[in-house]
Every structure is written in C-alpha cells, then in structure tokens.
Design a protein around this motif. Structure first.
Motif, mmCIF file in Angstrom:
data_model
loop_
_atom_site.group_PDB
_atom_site.id
_atom_site.type_symbol
_atom_site.label_atom_id
_atom_site.label_comp_id
_atom_site.label_asym_id
_atom_site.label_seq_id
_atom_site.Cartn_x
_atom_site.Cartn_y
_atom_site.Cartn_z
ATOM 1 N N ASN A 219 -38.224 -32.981 20.168
ATOM 2 C CA ASN A 219 -39.318 -32.646 19.260
ATOM 3 C C ASN A 219 -40.603 -32.497 20.061
ATOM 4 N N ALA A 220 -41.499 -31.637 19.585
ATOM 5 C CA ALA A 220 -42.763 -31.390 20.288
ATOM 6 C C ALA A 220 -43.907 -31.299 19.290
ATOM 7 N N ASP A 221 -45.135 -31.515 19.790
ATOM 8 C CA ASP A 221 -46.294 -31.331 18.910
ATOM 9 C C ASP A 221 -46.547 -29.843 18.727
ATOM 10 N N LEU A 222 -47.553 -29.504 17.956
ATOM 11 C CA LEU A 222 -47.790 -28.094 17.637
ATOM 12 C C LEU A 222 -48.328 -27.294 18.815
ATOM 13 N N ASP A 223 -48.694 -27.978 19.893
ATOM 14 C CA ASP A 223 -49.098 -27.296 21.122
ATOM 15 C C ASP A 223 -47.934 -27.117 22.086
ATOM 16 N N GLY A 224 -46.749 -27.595 21.672
ATOM 17 C CA GLY A 224 -45.565 -27.430 22.496
ATOM 18 C C GLY A 224 -45.300 -28.549 23.471
ATOM 19 N N ARG A 225 -46.083 -29.631 23.429
ATOM 20 C CA ARG A 225 -45.856 -30.768 24.330
ATOM 21 C C ARG A 225 -44.762 -31.664 23.758
ATOM 22 N N PRO A 226 -43.690 -31.925 24.487
ATOM 23 C CA PRO A 226 -42.606 -32.776 23.970
ATOM 24 C C PRO A 226 -43.118 -34.181 23.641
ATOM 25 N N VAL A 227 -42.673 -34.690 22.495
ATOM 26 C CA VAL A 227 -43.080 -36.030 22.060
ATOM 27 C C VAL A 227 -41.900 -36.967 21.848
ATOM 28 N N GLU A 228 -40.696 -36.404 21.751
ATOM 29 C CA GLU A 228 -39.514 -37.248 21.507
ATOM 30 C C GLU A 228 -38.268 -36.573 22.054
ATOM 31 N N PHE A 229 -37.430 -37.368 22.714
ATOM 32 C CA PHE A 229 -36.097 -36.941 23.123
ATOM 33 C C PHE A 229 -35.119 -37.945 22.546
ATOM 34 N N SER A 230 -34.114 -37.480 21.818
ATOM 35 C CA SER A 230 -33.225 -38.414 21.132
ATOM 36 C C SER A 230 -31.767 -38.026 21.267
ATOM 37 N N LEU A 231 -30.928 -39.058 21.230
ATOM 38 C CA LEU A 231 -29.472 -38.903 21.171
ATOM 39 C C LEU A 231 -29.024 -39.592 19.892
ATOM 40 N N THR A 232 -28.518 -38.806 18.922
ATOM 41 C CA THR A 232 -28.102 -39.353 17.637
ATOM 42 C C THR A 232 -26.619 -39.121 17.438
ATOM 43 N N ARG A 233 -25.913 -40.181 17.019
ATOM 44 C CA ARG A 233 -24.495 -40.086 16.703
ATOM 45 C C ARG A 233 -24.331 -40.192 15.187
ATOM 46 N N PHE A 234 -23.838 -39.137 14.543
ATOM 47 C CA PHE A 234 -23.613 -39.115 13.100
ATOM 48 C C PHE A 234 -22.136 -39.389 12.805
ATOM 49 N N ALA A 235 -21.853 -40.209 11.780
ATOM 50 C CA ALA A 235 -20.475 -40.442 11.341
ATOM 51 C C ALA A 235 -19.966 -39.174 10.666
ATOM 52 N N ALA A 236 -18.998 -38.510 11.285
ATOM 53 C CA ALA A 236 -18.589 -37.178 10.830
ATOM 54 C C ALA A 236 -17.942 -37.181 9.449
ATOM 55 N N ASP A 237 -17.310 -38.301 9.063
ATOM 56 C CA ASP A 237 -16.681 -38.316 7.750
ATOM 57 C C ASP A 237 -17.683 -38.635 6.646
ATOM 58 N N ARG A 238 -18.934 -38.962 7.014
ATOM 59 C CA ARG A 238 -19.956 -39.275 6.019
ATOM 60 C C ARG A 238 -21.079 -38.249 5.992
ATOM 61 N N MET A 239 -21.205 -37.460 7.055
ATOM 62 C CA MET A 239 -22.304 -36.515 7.141
ATOM 63 C C MET A 239 -21.823 -35.160 7.645
ATOM 64 N N LYS A 240 -22.471 -34.118 7.173
ATOM 65 C CA LYS A 240 -22.289 -32.794 7.745
ATOM 66 C C LYS A 240 -23.678 -32.237 8.063
ATOM 67 N N LEU A 241 -23.767 -31.543 9.191
ATOM 68 C CA LEU A 241 -25.041 -31.021 9.664
ATOM 69 C C LEU A 241 -25.164 -29.552 9.283
ATOM 70 N N ARG A 242 -26.318 -29.192 8.749
ATOM 71 C CA ARG A 242 -26.570 -27.806 8.358
ATOM 72 C C ARG A 242 -27.756 -27.280 9.151
ATOM 73 N N ILE A 243 -27.562 -26.198 9.861
ATOM 74 C CA ILE A 243 -28.625 -25.601 10.660
ATOM 75 C C ILE A 243 -29.391 -24.613 9.802
ATOM 76 N N ASP A 244 -30.656 -24.915 9.529
ATOM 77 C CA ASP A 244 -31.522 -24.021 8.751
ATOM 78 C C ASP A 244 -32.414 -23.254 9.692
ATOM 79 N N THR A 245 -32.421 -21.930 9.570
ATOM 80 C CA THR A 245 -33.245 -21.084 10.436
ATOM 81 C C THR A 245 -34.445 -20.576 9.668
#
Length: 245
Positions: A219-245
């Motif tokens: 994630n980055a601020d509105l000037d493009g400077r990164p503010v967060e780097f994350s590694l997230t593990r989702f339980a696949a049988d409880r969640m599905k990820l939807r990519i919104d463009t």
C-alpha cells in the motif's frame, strides 16, 4: 465428480490429505448440493481406490475444520458456511470489504516489534536495507471464525506509533489516520494458493491439509510512497478473493 485418478501414491502427500482436498473442492463446487451429504465412506473408498480408514481420516480432518459433521444413522452432513467475499481494489479495507456479510468483525494483535528491514521488506517499502520498520502480527475474524492471519511492516520513522495506535483502535486505516495519513491505496497484490503450515493451522483453526490463499501486498500514500508491506494468509474454505478493477 472425484475419482481414483485424482490421488497419487508417490507424491509424498498422504492419501487422506489428498482425499480431503478433493472432497473440500467438490463441496465448494456444489457437487453434493442435491443431498447436502458427502457420499458414504464405501462409495468414496471405491472412487479413490483406498480403504475406508483412509477415507475416515480425510472426513475427520474436514470435520475439525467445521466443513462437515457426522450424524448418527445418516452419514456425513455438509455444514452450510458460505465463503465470505473479500474484494481487492485500489482502496482495499478489511472491515469495509466484509461489510454486510458478517455481523461481527474482529481483529487481534498477536505481537509487535521494531525490526530491521530484510531485503524483501526494504525493497517493497522503498527503504534502505536494515532500515527500522514496525512489524505487526494480527488475526482477523468474522462472526468468531478466523479468516486471515497477517504479518505487516510499516516504516518506523514515519509511523513510530503504529503498534500503539493499532492496539488502541484495532484498524490499520484508523492507526494511519491517527498518525496523519488520511488515505492510502493498494499498489500491488500477488496471490498464491498452498497448504497451510503448522503455525497457520493453529492461528486459523484449520486441520492438516487445509488450503490458504497467500497474498503479498503493498500500500502507498497518494504521492506513491509505500506505507505498508504485508503478507496475509486467508482460509480458502472461508474466504474467496475478488479482484475489482
């Protein structure tokens, strides 16, 4: 339908685990929706070409996940727990993304510390190698069910109170706001699926053989400077990820 050709005996992966994966997939695909029951052990044993004990081990693992339940005199009932849809977009926010799908959203801070940025973390955040970063480890839940486990890194010089603010507010977005960052956007997300490791099984209350969706995000601020780097593990049988463009 599942079949014996879907299990392999020389892969190093236990047969019961392979069978649990195939049954989990069949349930997710709606293969058993007509009856609401997993086929009898004898039927599954014949389809997979294994003995009933192996099938029983697979069903026991799925029962530990809460996906199925043995009912005396009836068989194995599929527990109706729909997956939660989590949208990933330019402004990805956990609470907003789950809004309306669960009644209660929870977030627990498992640990926090200041560490030196590794090569991967430094590159993602645009920092020098070994620069100080705040590391947060959290687990998020919906209606009491663990949904995801995250390790997140933030530039310590810019967000020195990240751990305290997150502990107080229970939200990355609110913690950012408390330190002067009112808005931020998702720059990139990389997703892979794999078997959960021992730590993830414990954190997400999964059984051996369960699948997680692993997402690396910046994630980055509105000037493009990164503010967060994350590694997230989702339980696949409880969640599905939807990519919104």
């Amino acid at each position: 339908m599942v079949g014996r050709r879907t299990v392999e005996r020389q892969t190093g992966v236990a047969l019961w685990r392979q069978i649990a994966d195939r049954i989990r997939l069949a349930i997710g695909n709606g293969d058993y929706d007509e009856t609401g029951m997993v086929p009898p052990e004898t039927v599954l044993a014949a389809e997979f070409g294994v003995n009933r004990h192996t099938v029983r081990s697979a069903l026991a693992a799925l029962a530990e996940e809460g996906l199925v339940r043995a009912v005396q005199g009836r068989g194995t009932l599929i527990e109706r727990k729909d997956r939660v849809t989590y949208p990933i977009s330019r402004r990805t926010r956990f609470s907003q993304g789950l809004g309306g799908q669960v009644q209660e959203i929870g977030s627990k801070l498992l640990g926090q510390r200041e560490v030196q940025a590794s090569g991967e973390v430094a590159a993602a955040l645009g920092l020098p190698l070994n620069a100080p970063v705040v590391e947060l480890r959290t687990v998020s839940s919906g209606d009491g069910r663990p949904l995801s486990a995250t390790i997140a890194y933030f530039p310590a010089e810019r967000f020195p109170e990240m751990a305290q603010q997150y502990g107080r507010l229970g939200s990355v977005t609110k913690a950012f706001a408390a330190q002067g960052l009112e808005d931020y956007v998702r720059v990139s997300t990389e997703i892979v699926a794999r078997h959960a490791d021992a730590e993830e099984l414990e954190l997400l209350k999964l059984s051996p053989g369960a699948i997680v969706l692993e997402a690396l995000a910046v994630n980055a601020d509105l000037d493009g400077r990164p503010v967060e780097f994350s590694l997230t593990r989702f339980a696949a049988d409880r969640m599905k990820l939807r990519i919104d463009t």
